[in-house]
Write a protein that holds these residues in place. Structure first.
Motif, PDB file in Angstrom:
ATOM      1  N   ALA A  18      37.440  57.467  28.838  1.00 14.92           N
ATOM      2  CA  ALA A  18      38.031  56.720  29.946  1.00 14.92           C
ATOM      3  C   ALA A  18      39.551  56.698  29.855  1.00 14.92           C
ATOM      4  O   ALA A  18      40.248  56.735  30.880  1.00 14.92           O
ATOM      5  N   LEU A  19      40.077  56.660  28.625  1.00 12.14           N
ATOM      6  CA  LEU A  19      41.526  56.600  28.440  1.00 12.14           C
ATOM      7  C   LEU A  19      42.168  57.991  28.372  1.00 12.14           C
ATOM      8  O   LEU A  19      43.382  58.116  28.533  1.00 12.14           O
ATOM      9  N   GLY A  20      41.375  58.986  28.091  1.00 12.62           N
ATOM     10  CA  GLY A  20      41.920  60.330  27.974  1.00 12.62           C
ATOM     11  C   GLY A  20      42.660  60.567  26.680  1.00 12.62           C
ATOM     12  O   GLY A  20      43.434  61.522  26.558  1.00 12.62           O
ATOM     13  N   ALA A  21      42.423  59.716  25.683  1.00 12.16           N
ATOM     14  CA  ALA A  21      43.089  59.848  24.382  1.00 12.16           C
ATOM     15  C   ALA A  21      42.345  58.984  23.375  1.00 12.16           C
ATOM     16  O   ALA A  21      41.572  58.095  23.745  1.00 12.16           O
ATOM     17  N   ARG A  22      42.582  59.235  22.097  1.00 17.54           N
ATOM     18  CA  ARG A  22      41.968  58.426  21.040  1.00 17.54           C
ATOM     19  C   ARG A  22      42.976  57.365  20.592  1.00 17.54           C
ATOM     20  O   ARG A  22      44.030  57.688  20.051  1.00 17.54           O
ATOM     21  N   PRO A  23      42.668  56.098  20.759  1.00 17.00           N
ATOM     22  CA  PRO A  23      43.619  55.037  20.420  1.00 17.00           C
ATOM     23  C   PRO A  23      43.484  54.573  18.977  1.00 17.00           C
ATOM     24  O   PRO A  23      42.478  54.843  18.303  1.00 17.00           O
ATOM     25  N   ALA A  24      44.463  53.822  18.527  1.00 17.48           N
ATOM     26  CA  ALA A  24      44.341  53.054  17.287  1.00 17.48           C
ATOM     27  C   ALA A  24      43.563  51.786  17.619  1.00 17.48           C
ATOM     28  O   ALA A  24      43.813  51.149  18.644  1.00 17.48           O
ATOM     29  N   VAL A  25      42.619  51.427  16.765  1.00 18.92           N
ATOM     30  CA  VAL A  25      41.693  50.335  17.056  1.00 18.92           C
ATOM     31  C   VAL A  25      41.935  49.166  16.113  1.00 18.92           C
ATOM     32  O   VAL A  25      41.994  49.341  14.890  1.00 18.92           O
ATOM     33  N   THR A  26      42.054  47.972  16.680  1.00 19.11           N
ATOM     34  CA  THR A  26      42.215  46.749  15.887  1.00 19.11           C
ATOM     35  C   THR A  26      41.209  45.711  16.361  1.00 19.11           C
ATOM     36  O   THR A  26      41.117  45.425  17.559  1.00 19.11           O
ATOM     37  N   ASP A  27      40.446  45.153  15.428  1.00 15.40           N
ATOM     38  CA  ASP A  27      39.478  44.115  15.775  1.00 15.40           C
ATOM     39  C   ASP A  27      40.226  42.808  16.056  1.00 15.40           C
ATOM     40  O   ASP A  27      40.943  42.295  15.204  1.00 15.40           O
ATOM     41  N   VAL A  28      40.062  42.277  17.268  1.00 15.17           N
ATOM     42  CA  VAL A  28      40.707  41.007  17.637  1.00 15.17           C
ATOM     43  C   VAL A  28      39.657  40.002  18.126  1.00 15.17           C
ATOM     44  O   VAL A  28      39.955  39.109  18.918  1.00 15.17           O
ATOM     45  N   ARG A  32      33.706  33.969  15.834  1.00 12.79           N
ATOM     46  CA  ARG A  32      32.332  33.514  16.071  1.00 12.79           C
ATOM     47  C   ARG A  32      31.436  34.742  16.122  1.00 12.79           C
ATOM     48  O   ARG A  32      31.896  35.855  16.381  1.00 12.79           O
ATOM     49  N   GLU A  33      30.161  34.520  15.905  1.00 12.87           N
ATOM     50  CA  GLU A  33      29.226  35.624  15.674  1.00 12.87           C
ATOM     51  C   GLU A  33      29.128  36.608  16.829  1.00 12.87           C
ATOM     52  O   GLU A  33      29.012  37.812  16.620  1.00 12.87           O
ATOM     53  N   ASN A  34      29.179  36.115  18.070  1.00 16.94           N
ATOM     54  CA  ASN A  34      28.907  36.997  19.203  1.00 16.94           C
ATOM     55  C   ASN A  34      30.154  37.531  19.886  1.00 16.94           C
ATOM     56  O   ASN A  34      30.084  38.056  20.999  1.00 16.94           O
ATOM     57  N   SER A  35      31.320  37.415  19.253  1.00 22.04           N
ATOM     58  CA  SER A  35      32.559  37.914  19.841  1.00 22.04           C
ATOM     59  C   SER A  35      32.836  39.324  19.343  1.00 22.04           C
ATOM     60  O   SER A  35      32.915  39.565  18.139  1.00 22.04           O
ATOM     61  N   ARG A  36      32.981  40.276  20.286  1.00 27.22           N
ATOM     62  CA  ARG A  36      33.301  41.656  19.939  1.00 27.22           C
ATOM     63  C   ARG A  36      34.380  42.165  20.892  1.00 27.22           C
ATOM     64  O   ARG A  36      34.099  42.537  22.043  1.00 27.22           O
ATOM     65  N   VAL A  37      35.607  42.140  20.415  1.00 27.45           N
ATOM     66  CA  VAL A  37      36.759  42.566  21.211  1.00 27.45           C
ATOM     67  C   VAL A  37      37.681  43.378  20.308  1.00 27.45           C
ATOM     68  O   VAL A  37      37.967  42.972  19.165  1.00 27.45           O
ATOM     69  N   TRP A  38      38.168  44.511  20.830  1.00 31.00           N
ATOM     70  CA  TRP A  38      39.089  45.348  20.072  1.00 31.00           C
ATOM     71  C   TRP A  38      40.308  45.686  20.920  1.00 31.00           C
ATOM     72  O   TRP A  38      40.186  45.931  22.129  1.00 31.00           O
ATOM     73  N   ARG A  39      41.472  45.687  20.290  1.00 36.79           N
ATOM     74  CA  ARG A  39      42.682  46.161  20.952  1.00 36.79           C
ATOM     75  C   ARG A  39      42.807  47.657  20.700  1.00 36.79           C
ATOM     76  O   ARG A  39      42.656  48.135  19.570  1.00 36.79           O
ATOM     77  N   LEU A  40      43.076  48.391  21.779  1.00 34.56           N
ATOM     78  CA  LEU A  40      43.215  49.837  21.705  1.00 34.56           C
ATOM     79  C   LEU A  40      44.652  50.199  22.040  1.00 34.56           C
ATOM     80  O   LEU A  40      45.105  49.977  23.166  1.00 34.56           O
ATOM     81  N   ASP A  41      45.368  50.730  21.056  1.00 36.02           N
ATOM     82  CA  ASP A  41      46.784  51.062  21.242  1.00 36.02           C
ATOM     83  C   ASP A  41      46.959  52.567  21.374  1.00 36.02           C
ATOM     84  O   ASP A  41      46.489  53.345  20.531  1.00 36.02           O
ATOM     85  N   LEU A  42      47.659  52.953  22.442  1.00 40.01           N
ATOM     86  CA  LEU A  42      47.986  54.356  22.689  1.00 40.01           C
ATOM     87  C   LEU A  42      49.481  54.566  22.492  1.00 40.01           C
ATOM     88  O   LEU A  42      50.260  53.598  22.533  1.00 40.01           O
ATOM     89  N   PRO A  43      49.919  55.813  22.292  1.00 40.56           N
ATOM     90  CA  PRO A  43      51.356  56.081  22.188  1.00 40.56           C
ATOM     91  C   PRO A  43      52.101  55.589  23.421  1.00 40.56           C
ATOM     92  O   PRO A  43      51.556  55.541  24.526  1.00 40.56           O
ATOM     93  N   GLY A  44      53.340  55.195  23.217  1.00 43.56           N
ATOM     94  CA  GLY A  44      54.153  54.715  24.323  1.00 43.56           C
ATOM     95  C   GLY A  44      53.941  53.245  24.619  1.00 43.56           C
ATOM     96  O   GLY A  44      54.184  52.785  25.737  1.00 43.56           O
TER      97      GLY A  44
END
Length: 296
Positions: A18-28, A32-44
């Motif tokens: 979907a992004l057209g690139a492979r991002p750096a991934v950080t778990d944010v 709590r047990e059911n929270s699954r959110v990741w920050r995806l950082d791309l160049p620029g």
């Protein structure tokens, strides 16, 4: 936070396509047990968020809100939906500028400015959603549904409430049935400082986390701030309602008091269950204020 600190390979591959690139991934994820959110950082300095909803209904609500109502909040006022996967309950979202308001140390003037903008954004959201057909029925029955849920919360809370507190909650829940029709809206559903982003650089507010958005009475969007931020800061209540464009009616204020009692019981269930002392304390303080007759 969940044990998994990275998305599954298949989910990450979907996001990469979907992004057209492979991002750096950080778990944010939230702690709590059911929270699954990741920050995806791309160049620029491009940043996106990958979120997996804990329930299908939350995925459906957030997807609908981001496609239909949230765009009315304007650029930076809400995330934009880049892609979604019903199979994975996953959403790929743009970042909203700034950081959550509850994580920042601002001056009282800056806080009031942020809450004024927050109220203005809620006014746009409330007017933007489709309230026809089944959603109108849902909105018109929202207060009764909230009252009906009180007994279940009380049963789960058990002896965390005294007999006097249980009696008060039941009385206030019952009073929700006696109120006249109140203004309905498409609400955020989780509108408090944790989900209010504020960019000091841009002097701009934005709302995130629309997984509880729905058709309801407009006043239901003010329960969380009334039980938290507004407790010691009437100036922030005034700023938010100024931005919203009107004060609450007497009937809405009474509904707010009744809804606060139900929220308090929910807090005394949810807080201990998930080990969140702040939520537990919020519920206890709300009940104390209601018993003392000082909730406003």
């Amino acid at each position: 936070m969940t044990n998994s600190t990275t998305p599954s390979p298949a989910l990450l591959a979907w996001a990469c396509r979907a992004l057209g690139a492979r991002p750096a991934v950080t778990d944010v994820s939230h702690p709590r047990e059911n929270s699954r959110v990741w920050r995806l950082d791309l160049p620029g300095s491009l940043c996106f968020y990958l979120k997996v909803s804990p329930k299908a209904v939350m995925y459906e609500r957030e997807t609908l809100a981001l496609r239909s109502a949230a765009p009315a909040l304007g650029a930076g006022g809400a995330p934009q939906l880049r892609a979604s996967s019903a199979e994975d309950l996953a959403l790929l979202l743009t970042a909203v500028p700034g950081r959550p308001l509850n994580e920042q140390a601002l001056t009282p003037v800056e806080e009031a400015h942020a809450h004024r903008q927050a109220g203005a954004l809620l006014a746009r959201l409330h007017a933007a959603g489709d309230l026809s057909g089944p959603r109108r029925i849902e909105a018109e029955q929202a207060l009764q549904a909230a009252g009906d849920g009180a007994e279940g919360h009380l049963a789960q809370a058990g002896d965390r409430l005294t007999m006097s507190e249980q009696k008060l909650v039941r009385e206030l829940a019952e009073q929700l049935r006696l109120l006249p029709p109140l203004p309905i809206a498409y609400i955020h559903g989780d509108a408090w400082d944790r989900n209010l982003m504020w960019s000091t650089a841009l002097q701009q507010a934005g709302w995130i986390d629309f997984e509880r958005s729905r058709a309801a009475t407009a006043v239901q969007d003010f329960v969380l701030p009334a039980c938290s931020t507004w407790t010691d800061r009437p100036d922030l209540r005034a700023a938010c309602l100024q931005g919203y464009g009107r004060n609450l009616t007497a009937e809405e204020q009474h509904a707010l008091t009744c809804l606060a009692a139900i929220d308090a019981v929910s807090c005394l269930v949810w807080g201990p269950r998930f080990g969140d002392p702040h939520v537990t304390a919020r519920g206890r303080r709300t009940l104390d204020r209601l018993l003392a007759g000082v909730f406003a």
